[in-house]
Design an enzyme around this catalytic site. Structure first.
Site, PDB file in Angstrom:
ATOM      1  N   ASP A  67      21.555 143.621  45.498  1.00  0.00           N
ATOM      2  CA  ASP A  67      22.737 142.842  45.884  1.00  0.00           C
ATOM      3  C   ASP A  67      24.000 143.563  45.429  1.00  0.00           C
ATOM      4  OD1 ASP A  67      22.329 142.378  43.165  1.00  0.00           O
ATOM      5  OD2 ASP A  67      22.165 140.210  43.347  1.00  0.00           O
ATOM      6  N   ASN A 135      20.074 129.703  37.818  1.00  0.00           N
ATOM      7  CA  ASN A 135      19.917 128.646  38.826  1.00  0.00           C
ATOM      8  C   ASN A 135      18.748 128.934  39.764  1.00  0.00           C
ATOM      9  OD1 ASN A 135      20.909 130.751  40.327  1.00  0.00           O
ATOM     10  ND2 ASN A 135      22.570 129.608  41.294  1.00  0.00           N
ATOM     11  N   HIS A 137      18.166 131.751  41.397  1.00  0.00           N
ATOM     12  CA  HIS A 137      18.415 132.666  42.514  1.00  0.00           C
ATOM     13  C   HIS A 137      17.648 133.978  42.342  1.00  0.00           C
ATOM     14  CE1 HIS A 137      22.296 134.728  40.693  1.00  0.00           C
ATOM     15  NE2 HIS A 137      21.202 135.155  40.120  1.00  0.00           N
ATOM     16  N   GLU A 142      21.337 132.146  46.663  1.00  0.00           N
ATOM     17  CA  GLU A 142      21.594 130.976  45.838  1.00  0.00           C
ATOM     18  C   GLU A 142      20.774 129.789  46.358  1.00  0.00           C
ATOM     19  OE1 GLU A 142      23.047 131.751  43.281  1.00  0.00           O
ATOM     20  OE2 GLU A 142      24.876 132.927  43.548  1.00  0.00           O
TER      21      GLU A 142
HETATM   22  P1  PGA Z   1      20.509 138.727  34.197  1.00  0.00           P
HETATM   23  O1  PGA Z   1      20.788 138.194  35.679  1.00  0.00           O
HETATM   24  O2  PGA Z   1      19.409 139.706  34.316  1.00  0.00           O
HETATM   25  O3  PGA Z   1      21.802 139.376  33.783  1.00  0.00           O
HETATM   26  O4  PGA Z   1      20.142 137.531  33.394  1.00  0.00           O
HETATM   27  C1  PGA Z   1      19.750 137.733  36.479  1.00  0.00           C
HETATM   28  C2  PGA Z   1      20.343 137.104  37.698  1.00  0.00           C
HETATM   29  O5  PGA Z   1      21.319 136.339  37.571  1.00  0.00           O
HETATM   30  O6  PGA Z   1      19.876 137.368  38.795  1.00  0.00           O
END
Ligand code: PGA
Length: 240
Positions: A67, A135, A137, A142
């Site tokens: 992403d 959340n 995702h 999302e």
């Molecule tokens: P993080 O992010 O590895 O920094 O916890 C994961 C995400 O939000 O996809």
């Protein structure tokens, strides 16, 4: 979906690295999806260590970035592409032409299909390594993202903006839109590995393990995937 309980965060990186290395041992030019963020740091460190020790040649791998933020400049240090190049690709001697990444300033209507076409030209995704968001995702898919969604431009959820504010100073500065591979794109990968590390992820992992697949919990598409593995460290693992 298989569940692997790692001994600690270091072991999580080691186990994920083993899967990446096995994929490249079978197919040195495999197409791999990587995220950036806190979760894959141990994996990246392990892969770089293996490379420095002469046990990993990833120079023929093809990498797709999961992403990206939309609406920032291409050379912004905070872009996920810049982050992945710095933290993984350059140390592994993977050249820039072997990275397929959303252009942050790409056209909102055609950037997604450009990336899908690039993945198809590379023969599809062999291995997608993913983190799970607070959340639920995957990438910037999302809650509410359809299970068959493809690469596209999306609005970031408020939880994602709040969580990413640490990299931007203030939530107001986080770009409100991004590009992401879709849940359908990721489900078409031959193998999927979802990583979850740290106590903040425990409740979403618990939900993932309890819930039936639903668009409210994007990561639940992994339940339907024939070769998906969830690797959790003890802090992120629910009891049991
Ligand atoms: P993080 O992010 O590895 O920094 O916890 C994961 C995400 O939000 O996809």
């Amino acid at each position: 979906m298989d569940i692997v309980r790692a001994d600690d965060a270091d072991d999580l990186g080691r186990r994920a690295a083993r899967i990446v290395m096995a994929t490249l041992a079978r197919a040195p030019d495999a197409t791999l999806v990587f995220p950036v963020g806190a979760t894959p740091r141990g994996l990246f460190a392990r892969l770089i260590g293996e490379h420095r020790a002469g046990r990993l040649d990833a120079s023929r791998a093809r990498v797709v970035l999961l992403d990206e933020y939309a609406g920032i400049t291409r050379d912004d240090r905070r872009s996920f592409a810049a982050w992945l190049r710095r933290d993984l690709l350059q140390p592994l001697d993977i050249t820039a032409d072997r990275l397929l990444a959303f252009a942050p300033n790409g056209d909102r209507d055609i950037e997604g299909s450009r990336i899908e076409a690039g993945i198809a030209a590379w023969g599809g995704i062999d291995l997608a390594v993913l983190g799970i968001g607070l959340n639920g995702h995957l990438g910037f898919n999302e809650p509410g993202s359809p299970a068959d969604s493809r690469a596209r431009r999306v609005a970031l959820a408020p939880e994602t903006i709040a969580s990413n504010a640490r990299y931007w100073g203030r939530a107001e500065d986080v770009p409100p839109h991004g590009f992401t591979l879709g849940l359908g794109t990721l489900s078409a990968a031959r193998r999927v590995v979802v990583l979850a590390s740290g106590p903040a992820k425990r409740s979403i992992v618990q939900r993932l393990l309890a819930d039936v697949p639903s668009p409210d919990l994007p990561a639940s598409v992994a339940h339907r995937h024939p070769a998906a593995t969830l690797i959790v460290d003890p802090d992120a693992a629910p009891p049991g």
